[in-house]
Scaffold this motif. Structure first.
Motif, PDB file in Angstrom:
ATOM      1  N   ILE A 321      37.407  29.979  32.474  1.00  0.00           N
ATOM      2  CA  ILE A 321      38.190  31.086  33.030  1.00  0.00           C
ATOM      3  C   ILE A 321      37.723  31.472  34.427  1.00  0.00           C
ATOM      4  CG2 ILE A 321      36.784  32.953  32.050  1.00  0.00           C
ATOM      5  CD1 ILE A 321      40.662  32.732  32.237  1.00  0.00           C
ATOM      6  N   GLU A 322      36.454  31.279  34.741  1.00  0.00           N
ATOM      7  CA  GLU A 322      35.972  31.627  36.083  1.00  0.00           C
ATOM      8  C   GLU A 322      36.624  30.726  37.131  1.00  0.00           C
ATOM      9  OE1 GLU A 322      31.853  31.084  35.453  1.00  0.00           O
ATOM     10  OE2 GLU A 322      31.649  32.866  34.172  1.00  0.00           O
ATOM     11  N   GLU A 323      36.652  29.428  36.873  1.00  0.00           N
ATOM     12  CA  GLU A 323      37.293  28.492  37.792  1.00  0.00           C
ATOM     13  C   GLU A 323      38.797  28.784  37.894  1.00  0.00           C
ATOM     14  OE1 GLU A 323      33.639  26.577  36.057  1.00  0.00           O
ATOM     15  OE2 GLU A 323      35.330  27.747  35.308  1.00  0.00           O
ATOM     16  N   ALA A 324      39.392  29.149  36.761  1.00  0.00           N
ATOM     17  CA  ALA A 324      40.827  29.457  36.759  1.00  0.00           C
ATOM     18  C   ALA A 324      41.134  30.630  37.679  1.00  0.00           C
ATOM     19  CB  ALA A 324      41.292  29.753  35.340  1.00  0.00           C
ATOM     20  N   TYR A 325      40.265  31.636  37.681  1.00  0.00           N
ATOM     21  CA  TYR A 325      40.512  32.807  38.529  1.00  0.00           C
ATOM     22  C   TYR A 325      40.575  32.417  40.002  1.00  0.00           C
ATOM     23  CZ  TYR A 325      39.628  36.829  41.425  1.00  0.00           C
ATOM     24  OH  TYR A 325      39.720  37.753  42.426  1.00  0.00           O
ATOM     25  N   PHE A 326      39.612  31.639  40.471  1.00  0.00           N
ATOM     26  CA  PHE A 326      39.590  31.280  41.884  1.00  0.00           C
ATOM     27  C   PHE A 326      40.828  30.461  42.266  1.00  0.00           C
ATOM     28  CE2 PHE A 326      34.946  31.926  41.197  1.00  0.00           C
ATOM     29  CZ  PHE A 326      34.771  32.940  42.112  1.00  0.00           C
ATOM     30  N   LEU A 327      41.282  29.582  41.378  1.00  0.00           N
ATOM     31  CA  LEU A 327      42.471  28.777  41.662  1.00  0.00           C
ATOM     32  C   LEU A 327      43.730  29.619  41.695  1.00  0.00           C
ATOM     33  CD1 LEU A 327      41.627  25.661  39.483  1.00  0.00           C
ATOM     34  CD2 LEU A 327      42.013  25.627  41.946  1.00  0.00           C
ATOM     35  N   SER A 372      36.681  31.291  53.793  1.00  0.00           N
ATOM     36  CA  SER A 372      35.726  30.728  52.839  1.00  0.00           C
ATOM     37  C   SER A 372      36.158  30.969  51.398  1.00  0.00           C
ATOM     38  CB  SER A 372      34.329  31.308  53.079  1.00  0.00           C
ATOM     39  OG  SER A 372      34.278  32.686  52.721  1.00  0.00           O
ATOM     40  N   ARG A 373      36.864  32.084  51.152  1.00  0.00           N
ATOM     41  CA  ARG A 373      37.322  32.404  49.809  1.00  0.00           C
ATOM     42  C   ARG A 373      38.613  31.683  49.454  1.00  0.00           C
ATOM     43  NH1 ARG A 373      36.152  37.136  47.253  1.00  0.00           N
ATOM     44  NH2 ARG A 373      37.460  36.195  45.642  1.00  0.00           N
ATOM     45  N   LEU A 374      39.341  31.205  50.456  1.00  0.00           N
ATOM     46  CA  LEU A 374      40.712  30.764  50.244  1.00  0.00           C
ATOM     47  C   LEU A 374      40.909  29.257  50.305  1.00  0.00           C
ATOM     48  CD1 LEU A 374      43.529  32.191  49.962  1.00  0.00           C
ATOM     49  CD2 LEU A 374      43.753  31.949  52.439  1.00  0.00           C
ATOM     50  N   ARG A 419      27.013  41.476  35.993  1.00  0.00           N
ATOM     51  CA  ARG A 419      26.002  40.664  35.326  1.00  0.00           C
ATOM     52  C   ARG A 419      24.588  41.028  35.762  1.00  0.00           C
ATOM     53  NH1 ARG A 419      28.905  34.648  35.299  1.00  0.00           N
ATOM     54  NH2 ARG A 419      30.505  35.210  33.742  1.00  0.00           N
ATOM     55  N   THR A 420      24.475  41.744  36.853  1.00  0.00           N
ATOM     56  CA  THR A 420      23.169  42.144  37.371  1.00  0.00           C
ATOM     57  C   THR A 420      23.231  43.611  37.766  1.00  0.00           C
ATOM     58  OG1 THR A 420      23.660  41.648  39.693  1.00  0.00           O
ATOM     59  CG2 THR A 420      22.861  39.829  38.347  1.00  0.00           C
ATOM     60  N   LEU A 421      22.098  44.169  38.147  1.00  0.00           N
ATOM     61  CA  LEU A 421      22.118  45.451  38.830  1.00  0.00           C
ATOM     62  C   LEU A 421      22.815  45.263  40.174  1.00  0.00           C
ATOM     63  CD1 LEU A 421      18.447  46.577  38.095  1.00  0.00           C
ATOM     64  CD2 LEU A 421      20.528  47.478  37.018  1.00  0.00           C
ATOM     65  N   PRO A 422      23.336  46.327  40.795  1.00  0.00           N
ATOM     66  CA  PRO A 422      23.987  46.172  42.100  1.00  0.00           C
ATOM     67  C   PRO A 422      23.101  45.390  43.067  1.00  0.00           C
ATOM     68  CG  PRO A 422      24.297  48.405  41.282  1.00  0.00           C
ATOM     69  CD  PRO A 422      23.357  47.738  40.325  1.00  0.00           C
ATOM     70  N   PRO A 423      23.605  44.290  43.628  1.00  0.00           N
ATOM     71  CA  PRO A 423      22.763  43.429  44.476  1.00  0.00           C
ATOM     72  C   PRO A 423      22.429  44.069  45.821  1.00  0.00           C
ATOM     73  CG  PRO A 423      24.742  42.276  43.691  1.00  0.00           C
ATOM     74  CD  PRO A 423      24.943  43.727  43.409  1.00  0.00           C
ATOM     75  N   THR A 424      21.356  43.578  46.418  1.00  0.00           N
ATOM     76  CA  THR A 424      21.052  43.978  47.794  1.00  0.00           C
ATOM     77  C   THR A 424      22.081  43.357  48.732  1.00  0.00           C
ATOM     78  OG1 THR A 424      19.521  42.104  47.970  1.00  0.00           O
ATOM     79  CG2 THR A 424      18.594  44.246  47.383  1.00  0.00           C
ATOM     80  N   GLU A 429      26.960  34.627  49.300  1.00  0.00           N
ATOM     81  CA  GLU A 429      27.138  33.396  50.069  1.00  0.00           C
ATOM     82  C   GLU A 429      27.744  32.263  49.253  1.00  0.00           C
ATOM     83  OE1 GLU A 429      23.353  32.472  51.699  1.00  0.00           O
ATOM     84  OE2 GLU A 429      23.318  34.209  53.059  1.00  0.00           O
ATOM     85  N   THR A 430      27.539  32.258  47.952  1.00  0.00           N
ATOM     86  CA  THR A 430      28.010  31.149  47.122  1.00  0.00           C
ATOM     87  C   THR A 430      28.895  31.676  45.995  1.00  0.00           C
ATOM     88  OG1 THR A 430      26.153  31.261  45.566  1.00  0.00           O
ATOM     89  CG2 THR A 430      25.824  29.959  47.577  1.00  0.00           C
ATOM     90  N   THR A 431      29.555  30.740  45.317  1.00  0.00           N
ATOM     91  CA  THR A 431      30.358  31.117  44.155  1.00  0.00           C
ATOM     92  C   THR A 431      29.494  31.767  43.089  1.00  0.00           C
ATOM     93  OG1 THR A 431      31.953  29.341  44.569  1.00  0.00           O
ATOM     94  CG2 THR A 431      31.868  30.239  42.338  1.00  0.00           C
ATOM     95  N   ALA A 432      28.286  31.258  42.898  1.00  0.00           N
ATOM     96  CA  ALA A 432      27.371  31.856  41.916  1.00  0.00           C
ATOM     97  C   ALA A 432      27.051  33.300  42.278  1.00  0.00           C
ATOM     98  CB  ALA A 432      26.086  31.025  41.830  1.00  0.00           C
ATOM     99  N   ASP A 433      26.903  33.586  43.578  1.00  0.00           N
ATOM    100  CA  ASP A 433      26.661  34.965  44.004  1.00  0.00           C
ATOM    101  C   ASP A 433      27.854  35.850  43.661  1.00  0.00           C
ATOM    102  OD1 ASP A 433      24.186  34.262  45.133  1.00  0.00           O
ATOM    103  OD2 ASP A 433      25.096  33.769  47.059  1.00  0.00           O
ATOM    104  N   LEU A 434      29.055  35.364  43.940  1.00  0.00           N
ATOM    105  CA  LEU A 434      30.258  36.136  43.645  1.00  0.00           C
ATOM    106  C   LEU A 434      30.366  36.436  42.153  1.00  0.00           C
ATOM    107  CD1 LEU A 434      32.881  34.229  45.839  1.00  0.00           C
ATOM    108  CD2 LEU A 434      31.711  36.360  46.400  1.00  0.00           C
ATOM    109  N   LEU A 435      29.988  35.481  41.326  1.00  0.00           N
ATOM    110  CA  LEU A 435      30.134  35.655  39.879  1.00  0.00           C
ATOM    111  C   LEU A 435      29.184  36.696  39.313  1.00  0.00           C
ATOM    112  CD1 LEU A 435      30.708  31.958  38.751  1.00  0.00           C
ATOM    113  CD2 LEU A 435      32.378  33.827  38.744  1.00  0.00           C
ATOM    114  N   THR A 436      28.092  37.019  40.002  1.00  0.00           N
ATOM    115  CA  THR A 436      27.237  38.105  39.515  1.00  0.00           C
ATOM    116  C   THR A 436      28.015  39.418  39.496  1.00  0.00           C
ATOM    117  OG1 THR A 436      26.362  38.648  41.714  1.00  0.00           O
ATOM    118  CG2 THR A 436      25.168  37.000  40.422  1.00  0.00           C
TER     119      THR A 436
END
Length: 487
Positions: A321-327, A372-374, A419-424, A429-436
């Motif tokens: 579902i994560e990949e589906a969202y970006f597409l 970068s997002r598109l 998934r985490t506390l509010p990030p600094t 920068e990456t898809t993994a960062d966005l998914l947090t």
């Protein structure tokens, strides 16, 4: 007929022939000429349809961020109020800068384009009818490409609760304005979590309604099949009052529904609406807790244990579902721009202001962050002739079915919003960062379900938020359970 007229007519006929060929029709010139005459008649008639004035977008808007946390982009000199009675009487309200508010610039957080609508969005009209005092337009990540709140062209919004942490986006100004106490309610828009993420980062309540509950007339879309408009507030009851005020069908947005909510403008309280069973049950989706940091998961579990609900673990496979969202999101945004905001059939908005802004957007460079997002997903959609989008939609349908299965024996699902506390700052920068930030929220845009983010704890001074997800049109159930968690 002059030579120029003959050449023009011949050119029109050639284009009509090309359109017939594209559609696979093998027809005579006589039939094509008849069709061309009909098209000209229709064009003349279409010119008389819709009397609303056109709007012109500018390329150098005179907009500057305002507020202690850069939460505003434009404000009225005196807050605008049209009624002294109603469910929101006396409450100060801001609206995200992709929602039309008459006579205030709308930029979508971009310094490339701006338009000043002459009329209000449907939700603006309804807020004013409910007695709200509209302060102005809230800052946002450019064109709603969040999710951290760091990407407004007018400068990043500051998180009032933790200045070294992101405020969450893309409704960053809305979350900050509520958290700072500048307004009582702010409207944001949520395509993958853009109401719930800033609510979670700033320690306030954020509601994503069921898709179709709130009209989107006068709103600049990101992905029409995912977009919703929802309120942020410091408590669930105020958010519920705001949602009730703006919800319900509108003939200008044929995607809206009358299901799920009481008539707008009612003044009943959350405890009186009678939608929550006495022995409310919630399911805790194992996969969403496992994807979240232990400190966040444990805080949410403790909040559920302390609330007046019965809890049980449930299975909800995230699948792809994560990949589906970006597409889905990227493909729909590209189509929306290609069509200059005209979504045929069940489009949510046909206002001149929105169309003028999008026409200007097509000629503008939207910047590196949007690119970068598109681009990757948009490229894949084109290269596969839409097959990638179809696969993503099938995954969304399958995930929606799994959500319904998980809800079969419980009233709602509860999980961490982030998934985490509010990030600094400076980490997206990456898809993994966005998914947090959006990994736990975006799936429920694809499923079309209601979801309420509610603060339940603090860790090291940082907010921890729980997300309550219900079945489609069970919006009041999600808010009632969120109220118990916040209490």
């Amino acid at each position: 007929m002059s030579e120029d007229d003959r050449e023009g007519s011949s050119g029109d006929l050639d284009r009509m022939r090309a359109e017939a060929d594209r559609l696979g029709f093998d027809v005579s010139d006589a039939l094509l000429e008849g069709c061309l005459d009909t098209a000209r008649d229709l064009e003349r008639t279409a010119g008389d349809l819709g009397t609303e004035a056109t709007s012109t977008a500018t390329r150098s808007p005179e907009v500057a961020p305002a507020g202690d946390h850069r939460e505003f982009l434009a404000t009225y000199e005196t807050p605008r109020q049209e009624s002294e009675t109603g469910a929101l009487a006396g409450r100060r309200v801001a609206l995200k800068d992709n929602v039309a508010v008459a006579d205030l610039p709308m930029t979508c957080g971009s310094d490339r384009v701006a338009v000043t609508p002459e009329t209000d969005a449907a939700v603006t009209e309804r807020l004013l009818a409910a007695g709200a005092s509209v302060v102005g337009k809230a800052n946002m990540d450019a064109f709603a490409f969040g999710p951290s709140g760091e990407f407004s062209d007018y400068g990043p919004v500051e998180n009032p609760t933790a200045t070294d942490r992101v405020p969450g986006g893309s409704s960053s100004g809305s979350g900050a304005a509520v958290a700072a106490g500048t307004v009582d309610v702010a409207l944001g828009t949520d395509t993958g979590g853009s109401v719930r993420i800033p609510a979670a980062c700033c320690g306030v309540v954020g509601v994503k309604p069921t898709h179709g509950v709130v009209p989107r007339h006068g709103f600049v879309s990101f992905a029409p099949s995912l977009d919703t408009i929802g309120p942020l507030a410091r408590d669930v009851e105020t958010a519920r009052r705001a949602l009730t005020a703006i919800a319900g069908p509108d003939p200008r947005d044929p995607t809206t529904s009358s299901r799920g909510l009481p008539a707008r403008g009612t003044d009943d309280t959350l405890s009186e609406d009678g939608t929550l069973p006495e022995n409310a049950t919630v399911g805790l989706p194992t996969s969403f807790f496992e994807a979240s940091d232990d400190v966040v998961s444990e805080s949410v579990r403790e909040a559920v244990a302390a609330a007046d609900v019965e809890a049980t673990s449930v299975e909800l496979d995230r699948g792809a579902i994560e990949e589906a969202y970006f597409l889905v999101g990227a493909a729909e945004f590209v189509w929306y721009l290609d069509q200059t905001g005209v979504v045929r059939g069940q489009g949510p908005d046909y206002t001149p202001a929105v169309r003028s802004l999008l026409a200007a957007v097509k000629e503008a460079d939207l910047g590196d962050h949007v690119a970068s997002r598109l681009l990757a997903s948009a490229f894949l959609d084109t290269e596969t002739d839409g097959e990638a989008y179809l696969a993503a939609r099938r995954e969304a349908i399958a995930f929606g079915e799994r959500v319904q299965d998980a809800l079969a024996d419980v009233d709602a699902l509860v999980m961490p919003t982030l998934r985490t506390l509010p990030p600094t700052r400076g980490r997206m920068e990456t898809t993994a960062d966005l998914l947090t930030l959006l990994g736990n929220t975006a799936p429920f845009n694809l499923a079309g379900t209601p979801a309420t983010a509610v603060p339940v704890d603090t860790v090291d001074g940082l907010s921890v938020s729980a997300q309550v997800v219900g079945a489609p049109f069970d919006d009041h159930v999600t808010m009632a359970i969120a109220d118990r968690l916040q209490s």
